[in-house]
Design a protein around this motif. Structure first.
Motif, PDB file in Angstrom:
ATOM      1  N   ALA A 117       0.814  -1.217   0.000  1.00 36.63           N
ATOM      2  CA  ALA A 117       0.000   0.000   0.000  1.00 36.63           C
ATOM      3  C   ALA A 117       0.844   1.262   0.000  1.00 36.63           C
ATOM      4  O   ALA A 117       0.375   2.322  -0.439  1.00 36.63           O
ATOM      5  CB  ALA A 117      -0.930   0.000   1.220  1.00 36.63           C
ATOM      6  N   ALA A 118       2.075   1.197   0.495  1.00 34.89           N
ATOM      7  CA  ALA A 118       2.941   2.372   0.521  1.00 34.89           C
ATOM      8  C   ALA A 118       3.838   2.439  -0.708  1.00 34.89           C
ATOM      9  O   ALA A 118       4.001   3.486  -1.325  1.00 34.89           O
ATOM     10  CB  ALA A 118       3.795   2.374   1.793  1.00 34.89           C
ATOM     11  N   GLU A 119       4.412   1.298  -1.108  1.00 33.88           N
ATOM     12  CA  GLU A 119       5.395   1.304  -2.200  1.00 33.88           C
ATOM     13  C   GLU A 119       4.756   1.212  -3.572  1.00 33.88           C
ATOM     14  O   GLU A 119       5.331   1.668  -4.560  1.00 33.88           O
ATOM     15  CB  GLU A 119       6.380   0.144  -2.011  1.00 33.88           C
ATOM     16  N   GLY A 120       3.576   0.590  -3.671  1.00 31.22           N
ATOM     17  CA  GLY A 120       2.957   0.409  -4.973  1.00 31.22           C
ATOM     18  C   GLY A 120       3.674  -0.665  -5.774  1.00 31.22           C
ATOM     19  O   GLY A 120       4.527  -1.385  -5.262  1.00 31.22           O
ATOM     20  N   PRO A 121       3.349  -0.801  -7.062  1.00 36.08           N
ATOM     21  CA  PRO A 121       4.021  -1.792  -7.907  1.00 36.08           C
ATOM     22  C   PRO A 121       5.525  -1.505  -8.005  1.00 36.08           C
ATOM     23  O   PRO A 121       5.928  -0.362  -8.190  1.00 36.08           O
ATOM     24  CB  PRO A 121       3.347  -1.634  -9.270  1.00 36.08           C
ATOM     25  N   MET A 122       6.335  -2.562  -7.871  1.00 36.31           N
ATOM     26  CA  MET A 122       7.790  -2.446  -7.932  1.00 36.31           C
ATOM     27  C   MET A 122       8.302  -3.254  -9.124  1.00 36.31           C
ATOM     28  O   MET A 122       7.520  -3.913  -9.815  1.00 36.31           O
ATOM     29  CB  MET A 122       8.388  -2.940  -6.613  1.00 36.31           C
ATOM     30  N   PRO A 123       9.627  -3.222  -9.406  1.00 41.69           N
ATOM     31  CA  PRO A 123      10.128  -3.881 -10.624  1.00 41.69           C
ATOM     32  C   PRO A 123       9.687  -5.331 -10.795  1.00 41.69           C
ATOM     33  O   PRO A 123       9.278  -5.745 -11.871  1.00 41.69           O
ATOM     34  CB  PRO A 123      11.653  -3.770 -10.463  1.00 41.69           C
ATOM     35  N   GLN A 124       9.752  -6.131  -9.718  1.00 42.51           N
ATOM     36  CA  GLN A 124       9.387  -7.536  -9.859  1.00 42.51           C
ATOM     37  C   GLN A 124       7.887  -7.706 -10.048  1.00 42.51           C
ATOM     38  O   GLN A 124       7.448  -8.702 -10.630  1.00 42.51           O
ATOM     39  CB  GLN A 124       9.884  -8.325  -8.642  1.00 42.51           C
ATOM     40  N   THR A 125       7.070  -6.755  -9.573  1.00 45.21           N
ATOM     41  CA  THR A 125       5.635  -6.827  -9.803  1.00 45.21           C
ATOM     42  C   THR A 125       5.343  -6.850 -11.302  1.00 45.21           C
ATOM     43  O   THR A 125       4.496  -7.608 -11.781  1.00 45.21           O
ATOM     44  CB  THR A 125       4.908  -5.632  -9.156  1.00 45.21           C
ATOM     45  N   ARG A 126       6.052  -6.014 -12.037  1.00 43.48           N
ATOM     46  CA  ARG A 126       5.871  -5.969 -13.493  1.00 43.48           C
ATOM     47  C   ARG A 126       6.231  -7.309 -14.127  1.00 43.48           C
ATOM     48  O   ARG A 126       5.505  -7.832 -14.976  1.00 43.48           O
ATOM     49  CB  ARG A 126       6.741  -4.854 -14.076  1.00 43.48           C
ATOM     50  N   PHE A 127       7.362  -7.884 -13.695  1.00 43.79           N
ATOM     51  CA  PHE A 127       7.833  -9.132 -14.288  1.00 43.79           C
ATOM     52  C   PHE A 127       6.832 -10.264 -14.061  1.00 43.79           C
ATOM     53  O   PHE A 127       6.426 -10.964 -14.989  1.00 43.79           O
ATOM     54  CB  PHE A 127       9.201  -9.499 -13.699  1.00 43.79           C
ATOM     55  N   VAL A 128       6.421 -10.465 -12.796  1.00 44.14           N
ATOM     56  CA  VAL A 128       5.557 -11.605 -12.485  1.00 44.14           C
ATOM     57  C   VAL A 128       4.157 -11.422 -13.069  1.00 44.14           C
ATOM     58  O   VAL A 128       3.527 -12.391 -13.507  1.00 44.14           O
ATOM     59  CB  VAL A 128       5.495 -11.853 -10.959  1.00 44.14           C
ATOM     60  N   LEU A 129       3.643 -10.191 -13.099  1.00 47.16           N
ATOM     61  CA  LEU A 129       2.328  -9.957 -13.688  1.00 47.16           C
ATOM     62  C   LEU A 129       2.353 -10.220 -15.195  1.00 47.16           C
ATOM     63  O   LEU A 129       1.412 -10.798 -15.754  1.00 47.16           O
ATOM     64  CB  LEU A 129       1.864  -8.526 -13.406  1.00 47.16           C
ATOM     65  N   ARG A 148      -0.328   0.331   7.260  1.00 47.08           N
ATOM     66  CA  ARG A 148       0.893   1.127   7.372  1.00 47.08           C
ATOM     67  C   ARG A 148       0.562   2.606   7.539  1.00 47.08           C
ATOM     68  O   ARG A 148      -0.320   3.132   6.846  1.00 47.08           O
ATOM     69  CB  ARG A 148       1.774   0.947   6.123  1.00 47.08           C
ATOM     70  N   PRO A 149       1.272   3.300   8.439  1.00 42.87           N
ATOM     71  CA  PRO A 149       1.004   4.739   8.623  1.00 42.87           C
ATOM     72  C   PRO A 149       1.230   5.546   7.350  1.00 42.87           C
ATOM     73  O   PRO A 149       0.552   6.545   7.113  1.00 42.87           O
ATOM     74  CB  PRO A 149       1.994   5.145   9.725  1.00 42.87           C
ATOM     75  N   ASP A 150       2.201   5.115   6.535  1.00 39.23           N
ATOM     76  CA  ASP A 150       2.499   5.846   5.296  1.00 39.23           C
ATOM     77  C   ASP A 150       1.789   5.227   4.093  1.00 39.23           C
ATOM     78  O   ASP A 150       2.148   5.488   2.949  1.00 39.23           O
ATOM     79  CB  ASP A 150       4.012   5.871   5.049  1.00 39.23           C
ATOM     80  N   GLY A 151       0.798   4.377   4.352  1.00 34.57           N
ATOM     81  CA  GLY A 151       0.094   3.715   3.258  1.00 34.57           C
ATOM     82  C   GLY A 151      -0.722   4.687   2.420  1.00 34.57           C
ATOM     83  O   GLY A 151      -1.257   5.668   2.918  1.00 34.57           O
ATOM     84  N   ARG A 152      -0.831   4.393   1.143  1.00 39.46           N
ATOM     85  CA  ARG A 152      -1.656   5.167   0.202  1.00 39.46           C
ATOM     86  C   ARG A 152      -2.368   4.163  -0.700  1.00 39.46           C
ATOM     87  O   ARG A 152      -2.065   4.041  -1.890  1.00 39.46           O
ATOM     88  CB  ARG A 152      -0.793   6.130  -0.611  1.00 39.46           C
ATOM     89  N   PRO A 153      -3.307   3.417  -0.129  1.00 37.47           N
ATOM     90  CA  PRO A 153      -3.891   2.264  -0.829  1.00 37.47           C
ATOM     91  C   PRO A 153      -4.576   2.603  -2.142  1.00 37.47           C
ATOM     92  O   PRO A 153      -4.464   1.841  -3.106  1.00 37.47           O
ATOM     93  CB  PRO A 153      -4.887   1.704   0.190  1.00 37.47           C
ATOM     94  N   LEU A 154      -5.300   3.725  -2.215  1.00 40.26           N
ATOM     95  CA  LEU A 154      -6.009   4.051  -3.448  1.00 40.26           C
ATOM     96  C   LEU A 154      -5.043   4.400  -4.573  1.00 40.26           C
ATOM     97  O   LEU A 154      -5.244   4.005  -5.728  1.00 40.26           O
ATOM     98  CB  LEU A 154      -6.988   5.204  -3.201  1.00 40.26           C
ATOM     99  N   GLU A 155      -3.958   5.148  -4.229  1.00 43.46           N
ATOM    100  CA  GLU A 155      -2.948   5.468  -5.243  1.00 43.46           C
ATOM    101  C   GLU A 155      -2.234   4.208  -5.707  1.00 43.46           C
ATOM    102  O   GLU A 155      -1.945   4.032  -6.902  1.00 43.46           O
ATOM    103  CB  GLU A 155      -1.932   6.470  -4.699  1.00 43.46           C
ATOM    104  N   ALA A 156      -1.931   3.289  -4.747  1.00 41.11           N
ATOM    105  CA  ALA A 156      -1.266   2.037  -5.112  1.00 41.11           C
ATOM    106  C   ALA A 156      -2.153   1.206  -6.034  1.00 41.11           C
ATOM    107  O   ALA A 156      -1.671   0.567  -6.979  1.00 41.11           O
ATOM    108  CB  ALA A 156      -0.915   1.245  -3.851  1.00 41.11           C
TER     109      ALA A 156
END
Length: 617
Positions: A117-129, A148-156
């Motif tokens: 929810a905080a980091e969003g899609p990362m490099p390996q997310t693209r590969f596996v998807l 997570r306090p720094d979560g941004r679920p809708l943006e993620a």
């Protein structure tokens, strides 16, 4: 709507789907919570007592997985929910283990795409998807860690949908389902602002949004082997999903291998049940099964009915991009700590690894008792080396080198997408270090006190870069990368800027001698350990190599002098992990790996031999 996977294109048209089974693969970037989510599903399934599910990351049963906190091997479990059997496949999240994902995704009809929810899609997310979409899997977006306090679920979620569109899944955007979860807190919800009490919304979504497996029970038996298990009692165990037909325990089947089909008997038939496997009399299309008694079975083989002539195309995975030279240990300490020290034993072990590790390649080097072992990255090969040393092997490993290709008559090298998240005040050193290694900045996104930097960099430039980035940012950098493509070769990449201290003698290191060395170097070994001539004991403050005597003792006299008998205080030596050692060495150096120690050494142990080679070069 019927979805047909490319790997099953030669099947007759299927119109039926089994409503009692869901085959689901969980895919995500490393540390986004896949295995923690599986733990939560296991605990809430109602199938286990508390004593059966102790600790965290229950599926990470391998010692290396528990120590490193990462998933290395894919795992299969099965959970019953409202009369439906959900076969869940947990996969690794690190890019170096992409070969595991590429083969097991063939068994699934749907995938849970986990996004932090905080980091969003990362490099390996693209590969596996991308691999899941190629295999015809229907995705569900799972935004995890919403607590997570720094979560941004809708943006993620928006970023994950954008990624899905980029990878060619536009037709699924209108109907793609999503859910918000906290695997740590144990709840799933359709609205991140509303906290529920359990994972039931996720279970319900799996049943309603993901299709059951396509079946054609009238067609002859057809199944691809995507995973190999092992038992001391029965040998190899072939695991895969039945694509068509039915199989019975004890049935004689046809095994289609590289060299043609052979007739064998499936002595044992098992289906997955909770955390283990249970014996079954029969299984049909859509079931994920394990077969015993197939002696020479390999990953990629097709199991079919006799004379059905319906072999599937063999499994293909992306080519390796990095290689290291494995050879037997040739140091003066050979055979003291390990049980397996010969070339024959090394060859047999590497051949055994090839049976399960589909992303690995091994080639014998002509004129030398050594093997070029090719893999996806330093970590991919380091895990193999670490596993071998724990089994009792002694070996020497050379410097990692990228694999070049000739394309249209020009030399090309692998490039990777590098993503670095750093505090904004330490952004400068990161850009300088990556720039020196031919990295090109493509994107810069501020995120609160942090900044996300995305680079395109040659794979050569990544070797040894992680340690330097962590040192430059005081350990605050979060570094991820994945293979992008082969591109025309860039210029030279800077080598290690410092030389090393090389022992000129053999013996035990002495605090008195080490104290004299630490003023002009950083020590790599402590006092009181045994060294040999040609072993690397420290890093020189200058760029040249220096031979030293770390075993020199203080000369004894019968005179006392004020101030000359002070206590010797040594700085602690640099802690060199296996990956750090592999990235540290240069072309004329080796990493000596034994069950008890990791040592650095020169290929030529004697100084006279090194000087002679230097003059001739």
């Amino acid at each position: 709507m019927t979805l047909t996977t490319p790997t099953l294109s030669n099947l007759a048209t299927c119109t039926l789907r089994r409503p009692d089974i869901r085959n689901v693969v969980i895919i995500a970037h490393v540390d986004h919570g896949k295995t923690t989510l599986v733990d939560c599903l296991l605990r809430q399934s109602g199938q286990f007592r508390d004593a059966e599910l102790r600790g965290e990351r229950i599926l990470d049963s391998n010692d290396l997985e528990k120590e490193r906190g990462i998933t290395i091997l894919s795992k299969n479990i099965a959970l019953p929910y409202e009369g439906v059997k959900i076969n869940v496949i947990d996969t690794p999240g690190h890019a170096d283990f992409g070969g595991e994902v590429e083969r097991v995704v063939q068994m699934a009809d749907g995938c849970l795409v986990l996004v932090d929810a905080a980091e969003g899609p990362m490099p390996q997310t693209r590969f596996v998807l991308e691999k899941a979409l190629q295999a015809g899997c229907t995705p569900i977006i799972v935004v995890n860690k919403v607590d997570r306090p720094d979560g941004r679920p809708l943006e993620a979620l928006d970023e994950a949908l954008e990624l899905l569109a980029e990878l060619g899944g536009e037709e699924q955007l209108d109907k793609v389902k999503y859910v918000f979860t906290s695997a740590k807190e144990g709840f799933a919800t359709l609205d991140p602002a509303v906290k529920t009490t359990d994972m039931r919304p996720l279970f319900d979504l799996v049943l309603s949004a993901l299709p059951g497996p396509e079946v054609d029970e009238e067609a002859p038996l057809q199944m691809m082997v995507t995973t190999l298990g092992w038992s001391e009692y029965v040998g190899r165990i072939a695991i895969g999903r039945i694509a068509a037909g039915e199989i019975n325990a004890g049935q004689t089947i046809e095994l289609h291998q590289k060299n043609g089909p052979v007739k064998v008997k499936a002595a044992g038939l098992f289906v997955f049940d909770n955390l283990g496997r249970t014996a079954a009399e029969s299984a049909s299309a859509g079931d994920i099964v394990a077969l015993e008694g197939l002696v020479n079975v390999e990953i990629g083989d097709t199991i079919s009915a006799i004379d059905a002539n319906n072999a599937l195309p063999r499994l293909k995975v992306d080519e390796p991009t990095l290689e290291m030279v494995f050879s037997v240990n040739s140091s003066p300490m050979v055979g003291r700590e390990g049980k397996f020290v010969t070339t024959r034993q090394l060859k047999a072990r590497l051949e055994k690894e090839l049976e399960r590790n589909v992303a690995l390649r091994v080639e014998m080097i002509e004129g030398a008792e050594a093997y070029a072992v090719k893999g996806r990255g330093v970590l991919h090969l380091a895990i193999l080396i670490e596993t071998m040393r724990r089994e009792g092997f002694e070996l020497s490993v050379g410097k990692p080198r990228v694999i070049f290709k000739d394309i249209d008559g020009k030399k090309h090298e692998p490039f990777e997408r590098l993503q670095v998240e750093v505090p904004t005040e330490t952004m400068g050193p990161v850009m300088e270090l990556v720039g020196l290694r031919r990295g090109q900045l493509e994107e810069m996104n501020p995120r609160g006190e942090y900044t996300m930097l995305r680079f395109l960099i040659p794979s050569r430039g990544l070797i040894g870069l992680r340690t330097r980035l962590l040192n430059a940012t005081r350990g605050t950098a979060i570094i991820n990368h994945r293979f992008e493509s082969y591109r025309p070769i860039e210029g030279d990449v800077p080598k290690r800027s410092n030389g090393v201290l090389i022992s000129m003698v053999g013996g035990k290191t002495v605090p008195f001698a080490m104290f004299g060395l630490q003023d002009r170097s950083e020590l790599l070994v402590p006092a009181g350990i045994e060294v040999y001539e040609g072993m690397i004991v420290g890093e020189n403050a200058r760029e040249n190599d220096l031979t030293v005597n770390p075993c020199r003792e203080k000369k004894l006299t019968n005179m006392r002098a004020s101030g000359s008998d002070e206590n010797v205080v040594l700085k602690p030596p640099r802690d060199m992990s296996l990956e750090a050692a592999l990235e540290y060495i240069e072309e004329d150096e080796l990493v000596e790996v034994t069950p008890l120690n990791i040592r650095l050494r020169k290929i030529l142990l004697k100084e006279s031999d090194r000087r002679r080679t230097g003059r001739s070069a």
